[in-house]
Design an enzyme around this catalytic site. Structure first.
Site, mmCIF file in Angstrom:
data_model
loop_
_atom_site.group_PDB
_atom_site.id
_atom_site.type_symbol
_atom_site.label_atom_id
_atom_site.label_comp_id
_atom_site.label_asym_id
_atom_site.label_seq_id
_atom_site.Cartn_x
_atom_site.Cartn_y
_atom_site.Cartn_z
ATOM 1 N N ILE A 8 4.438 1.918 -5.343
ATOM 2 C CA ILE A 8 4.090 0.625 -4.774
ATOM 3 C C ILE A 8 5.391 -0.123 -4.491
ATOM 4 C CG2 ILE A 8 2.943 -1.574 -5.202
ATOM 5 C CD1 ILE A 8 0.991 -0.038 -7.020
ATOM 6 N N HIS A 30 -3.438 6.343 4.173
ATOM 7 C CA HIS A 30 -4.199 6.389 2.926
ATOM 8 C C HIS A 30 -5.412 7.303 3.126
ATOM 9 C CE1 HIS A 30 -5.666 4.990 -0.948
ATOM 10 N NE2 HIS A 30 -6.866 4.891 -0.411
ATOM 11 N N ASP A 43 0.780 -4.722 2.743
ATOM 12 C CA ASP A 43 0.998 -6.093 2.314
ATOM 13 C C ASP A 43 1.321 -6.080 0.821
ATOM 14 O OD1 ASP A 43 -1.429 -5.721 1.041
ATOM 15 O OD2 ASP A 43 -2.522 -7.217 2.235
#
Length: 202
Positions: A97, A114, A146
Site C-alpha cells: 500500500i 485489481h 487514492d
C-alpha cells in the site's frame, strides 16, 4: 507521447505486456523507468528492453512515509510526476500500500489493476474472497489509486466467469489473461485522451 513509470514486486507479467505494447509502432506511450520494492524477477524484462530500473526497499527506511518520499524522488528523477508533462505511474503488481504522501503527489496520474470487480472484494485476497463468497462471476478493475485500499475511481473493468470447482490459482491465472490487455488498452486510452482521469480537464 505519454511517459510511464511502472512499479512491480514480482514476476512482472503486466509490465511485460506494457513493454511489448510500447515496442509496437504507433503506441502512444513509452516506459521511462521501472521500480520495485524488492529485487523482483520482473525487473529483467525492463533491463532486457533497455529501460532503467531501480529498487527502493521499505526496510531501508524508518517509516512508510520516508520510503514513499524516496520512491517518489526516484520516479521524479526519470521525469515522471514533475513539470507540465507529469506522465503516468502504473502500479502493476506492486504488493504494498503506497503511503498517503506519495498518493497525494501523483494521484490521479497513479493507476492500479485489481483482480475483482471493485468495489467488490478489495484487498490482497480478492480472488480467494470471491470464491469463498460463492460468486459465479468476478473480473478485473483498472482504477486510480487514492488514499484508501482499492477505493479509487474505477477506470475500466472486465468480467470473468467463475467455473464450477475452479481453484484460486486457476481463476487468478484466467483473470491475468484478461488483466494484461485491459491495462494496455487503458494506458492507450489515457495517452490518446480518450479516457480522462478524474479531476483533470479533457
Amino acid at each position: 507521447m505519454l511517459k510511464i513509470a511502472v512499479l512491480i514486486s514480482g514476476g512482472g507479467s503486466n509490465l511485460k505486456a506494457l513493454l511489448d505494447a510500447a515496442a509496437e509502432p504507433g503506441f502512444p506511450a513509452r516506459i521511462v523507468a521501472v521500480g520495485s520494492d524488492t529485487q523482483a524477477t520482473g525487473l529483467a524484462y525492463a533491463q532486457a528492453a533497455g529501460v532503467p530500473t531501480f529498487v527502493v526497499r521499505p526496510s531501508d527506511y524508518g517509516s512508510r512515509e520516508e520510503w514513499g518520499q524516496v520512491l517518489a524522488a526516484a520516479l521524479q528523477e526519470h521525469g515522471v510526476g514533475t513539470g507540465p508533462d507529469p506522465g503516468l505511474v502504473v502500479s502493476a503488481g506492486l504488493m504494498r500500500i503506497l503511503p498517503a504522501g506519495f498518493v497525494r503527489l501523483f494521484s490521479p496520474r497513479l493507476i492500479n489493476t485489481h483482480p475483482a470487480l471493485l468495489p467488490l472484494f478489495p484487498g490482497a485476497h480478492a480472488v480467494r474472497d470471491a470464491l469463498a463468497a460463492g460468486e459465479t462471476e468476478t473480473g478485473v478493475t483498472v482504477h486510480v489509486i487514492d488514499e484508501g485500499v482499492d477505493t479509487g475511481p474505477v477506470l475500466r473493468q472486465a468480467r470473468v466467469a467463475i467455473l464450477p470447482g475452479e481453484t484460486e490459482a486457476d481463476l487468478h491465472e484466467r483473470i491475468k489473461q484478461i488483466e494484461r490487455p485491459l491495462l494496455v488498452e487503458t494506458v492507450r486510452e489515457i495517452a490518446e485522451g480518450i479516457l480522462v482521469l478524474p479531476g483533470e480537464l479533457g
